[in-house]
Motif scaffolding. Structure first.
Motif, PDB file in Angstrom:
ATOM      1  N   ILE A 180       3.085 -17.862   5.241  1.00 57.72           N
ATOM      2  CA  ILE A 180       1.874 -17.032   5.350  1.00 57.72           C
ATOM      3  C   ILE A 180       2.206 -15.566   5.041  1.00 57.72           C
ATOM      4  N   PHE A 181       3.328 -15.086   5.571  1.00 60.54           N
ATOM      5  CA  PHE A 181       3.709 -13.689   5.305  1.00 60.54           C
ATOM      6  C   PHE A 181       3.932 -13.470   3.797  1.00 60.54           C
ATOM      7  N   VAL A 182       4.636 -14.402   3.169  1.00 65.48           N
ATOM      8  CA  VAL A 182       4.913 -14.284   1.731  1.00 65.48           C
ATOM      9  C   VAL A 182       3.606 -14.323   0.936  1.00 65.48           C
ATOM     10  N   ASP A 183       2.720 -15.263   1.298  1.00 64.73           N
ATOM     11  CA  ASP A 183       1.436 -15.375   0.586  1.00 64.73           C
ATOM     12  C   ASP A 183       0.585 -14.120   0.773  1.00 64.73           C
ATOM     13  N   LEU A 184       0.536 -13.617   1.988  1.00 66.73           N
ATOM     14  CA  LEU A 184      -0.270 -12.416   2.250  1.00 66.73           C
ATOM     15  C   LEU A 184       0.246 -11.226   1.444  1.00 66.73           C
ATOM     16  N   ARG A 185       1.554 -11.046   1.451  1.00 67.13           N
ATOM     17  CA  ARG A 185       2.140  -9.942   0.692  1.00 67.13           C
ATOM     18  C   ARG A 185       1.793 -10.075  -0.780  1.00 67.13           C
ATOM     19  N   SER A 186       1.838 -11.302  -1.269  1.00 66.52           N
ATOM     20  CA  SER A 186       1.569 -11.523  -2.679  1.00 66.52           C
ATOM     21  C   SER A 186       0.076 -11.295  -2.986  1.00 66.52           C
ATOM     22  N   ASP A 187      -0.807 -11.846  -2.170  1.00 69.87           N
ATOM     23  CA  ASP A 187      -2.238 -11.681  -2.444  1.00 69.87           C
ATOM     24  C   ASP A 187      -2.714 -10.251  -2.228  1.00 69.87           C
ATOM     25  N   LEU A 188      -2.052  -9.520  -1.346  1.00 68.39           N
ATOM     26  CA  LEU A 188      -2.419  -8.111  -1.142  1.00 68.39           C
ATOM     27  C   LEU A 188      -1.694  -7.201  -2.142  1.00 68.39           C
ATOM     28  N   GLN A 189      -0.792  -7.801  -2.914  1.00 69.99           N
ATOM     29  CA  GLN A 189       0.009  -7.066  -3.901  1.00 69.99           C
ATOM     30  C   GLN A 189       0.816  -5.938  -3.272  1.00 69.99           C
ATOM     31  N   ILE A 190       1.361  -6.224  -2.089  1.00 70.48           N
ATOM     32  CA  ILE A 190       2.273  -5.293  -1.424  1.00 70.48           C
ATOM     33  C   ILE A 190       3.512  -6.110  -1.059  1.00 70.48           C
ATOM     34  N   PRO A 191       4.425  -6.275  -2.025  1.00 66.91           N
ATOM     35  CA  PRO A 191       5.541  -7.213  -1.838  1.00 66.91           C
ATOM     36  C   PRO A 191       6.425  -6.904  -0.624  1.00 66.91           C
ATOM     37  N   MET A 192       6.495  -5.616  -0.249  1.00 70.58           N
ATOM     38  CA  MET A 192       7.354  -5.270   0.883  1.00 70.58           C
ATOM     39  C   MET A 192       6.533  -4.843   2.105  1.00 70.58           C
ATOM     40  N   LEU A 193       5.308  -5.321   2.183  1.00 66.37           N
ATOM     41  CA  LEU A 193       4.454  -4.980   3.324  1.00 66.37           C
ATOM     42  C   LEU A 193       5.229  -5.126   4.642  1.00 66.37           C
ATOM     43  N   PRO A 194       5.388  -4.040   5.395  1.00 65.68           N
ATOM     44  CA  PRO A 194       6.096  -4.159   6.672  1.00 65.68           C
ATOM     45  C   PRO A 194       5.312  -5.047   7.639  1.00 65.68           C
TER      46      PRO A 194
END
Ligand SMILES: *[C@@H]1O[C@H](CO)[C@@H](O)[C@H](O)[C@H]1NC(C)=O
Ligand SMILES: *[C@@H]1O[C@H](CO)[C@@H](O)[C@H](O)[C@H]1NC(C)=O
Ligand SMILES: *[C@@H]1O[C@H](CO)[C@@H](O)[C@H](O)[C@H]1NC(C)=O
Ligand SMILES: *[C@@H]1O[C@H](CO)[C@@H](O)[C@H](O)[C@H]1NC(C)=O
Ligand SMILES: *[C@@H]1O[C@H](CO)[C@@H](O)[C@H](O)[C@H]1NC(C)=O
Length: 297
Positions: A180-194
């Motif tokens: 879920i964390f990986v998918d969220l980062r990808s869909d939000l286009q923030i690959p390193m979202l803290p």
């Protein structure tokens, strides 16, 4: 020509100025302890859950703390923060307000905070997977929150109590939450979202330690864990009390300020590079155009 370019540059600079919307956006997701049940108790006479309405100083409203309402409008935040999101339940105090107040106390120049509440009580990790209602709502609300000049500083995640009932669910927690964390980062286009996640203080079933182990072992970059174990619980032995939520909010604030400080030191951009980058690109373009036209002139 020169005048025109200067005008464009000026108007652009104007539109980039921070406006009413918050600069520092935090997504709040998970289940009941993120939504907030502090001060919610069972009225045994009526057999209903009621919130005591007690708001300690650390949870008070402040013009510098906004929340994105269910209708996607920025409004001043107040307890209970998730009232219009987790609307089928009796909401109380959660970690969002004390987290925000602790940041502003420790760093008065932090800027306006925008909270995006997305937590729903009783939800298990499978209900958060990519494509689910909760996942879509979180992505949609976050995108709405980014319409202004804000930057997403972090996702705050407190979930897993519902995944402690069977050994199988508990053992799948690590893999499912990371996905879920990986998918969220990808869909939000923030690959390193803290991401700041909470290690459970309680659970609905006996397999709490398996889920906690998954939460305490972070294999993804830029994921930190704040441990809620030992914080006092309401008589239901499931929900953090109001003072516990205050403490948890402060722990999360310390974690975020610490990580922002260390990224400042290393000089790398903390998050959400795309926004900053596009500003940078358009500025560079304008300036080179300006310089070019000066030469021609
Ligand atoms: C409230 O308390 C009563 C009596 O102890 C119990 O039967 C009931 O299940 C409780 N309700 C909730 C919602 O916790
Ligand atoms: C609220 O309850 C209704 C009816 O059970 C359900 O359809 C809906 O998904 C629930 N929404 C939330 C946010 O809990
Ligand atoms: C998670 O919750 C949903 C909805 O309540 C339920 O259908 C499902 O069985 C639960 N557990 C898992 C592991 O999916
Ligand atoms: C979530 O969004 C995706 C992509 O837009 C869509 O295919 C899916 O049906 C949505 N899920 C729900 C539960 O609405
Ligand atoms: C990090 O640097 C930015 C820009 O220089 C500054 O505004 C911010 O206050 C700093 N954050 C911390 C936690 O020191």
């Amino acid at each position: 020509m020169l005048l025109l370019l200067m005008l464009i540059l000026l108007s652009h600079a104007w539109s980039v100025k921070p406006q009413q919307p918050p600069q520092n956006i935090f997504i709040l997701a998970g289940q009941s302890n993120m939504a907030g049940r502090g001060g919610v108790t069972n009225n045994t006479q009526t057999n209903t859950l009621v919130w005591d309405g007690i708001i300690p100083p650390q949870c008070q409203s402040n013009p510098s703390i906004l929340r994105l309402s269910a209708k996607l409008k920025w409004v001043q935040a107040h307890e209970p923060l998730h009232a219009d999101i987790d609307f089928n339940k009796t909401n109380g105090v959660g970690p969002g307000m004390p987290f925000s107040n602790a940041i502003l106390t420790k760093d008065p120049n932090f800027g306006v905070i925008g909270l995006v509440p997305c937590a729903i009580g009783g939800t298990n990790i499978s209900e958060w997977k990519k494509g689910s209602f909760l996942y879509n709502q979180t992505v949609g609300r976050t995108q709405a929150a980014l319409q202004g000049e804000g930057v997403i500083r972090a996702l705050l995640w407190y979930q897993g109590e519902s995944d402690t009932m069977t050994r199988e669910d508990a053992e799948l927690y690590k893999q499912k939450s990371e996905k879920i964390f990986v998918d969220l980062r990808s869909d939000l286009q923030i690959p390193m979202l803290p991401i700041i996640r909470v290690a459970l203080a309680s659970g609905l079933g006996p397999y709490i330690d398996i889920v906690r182990k998954a939460q305490l072992q972070n294999d993804l970059l830029n994921v930190q864990t704040v441990d809620a174990k030992g914080l006092p619980l309401e008589p239901d032995v499931l929900h953090l009390t109001t003072p516990s939520q205050v403490r948890l909010g402060e722990m999360m604030a310390d974690a975020i300020l610490q990580s922002m400080l260390s990224t400042n030191k290393t000089g790398s951009s903390f998050s959400n590079a795309p926004t900053k980058f596009s500003n940078f690109v358009s500025y560079s373009l304008m300036i080179s155009l300006l310089l070019c036209s000066l030469c021609l002139y």
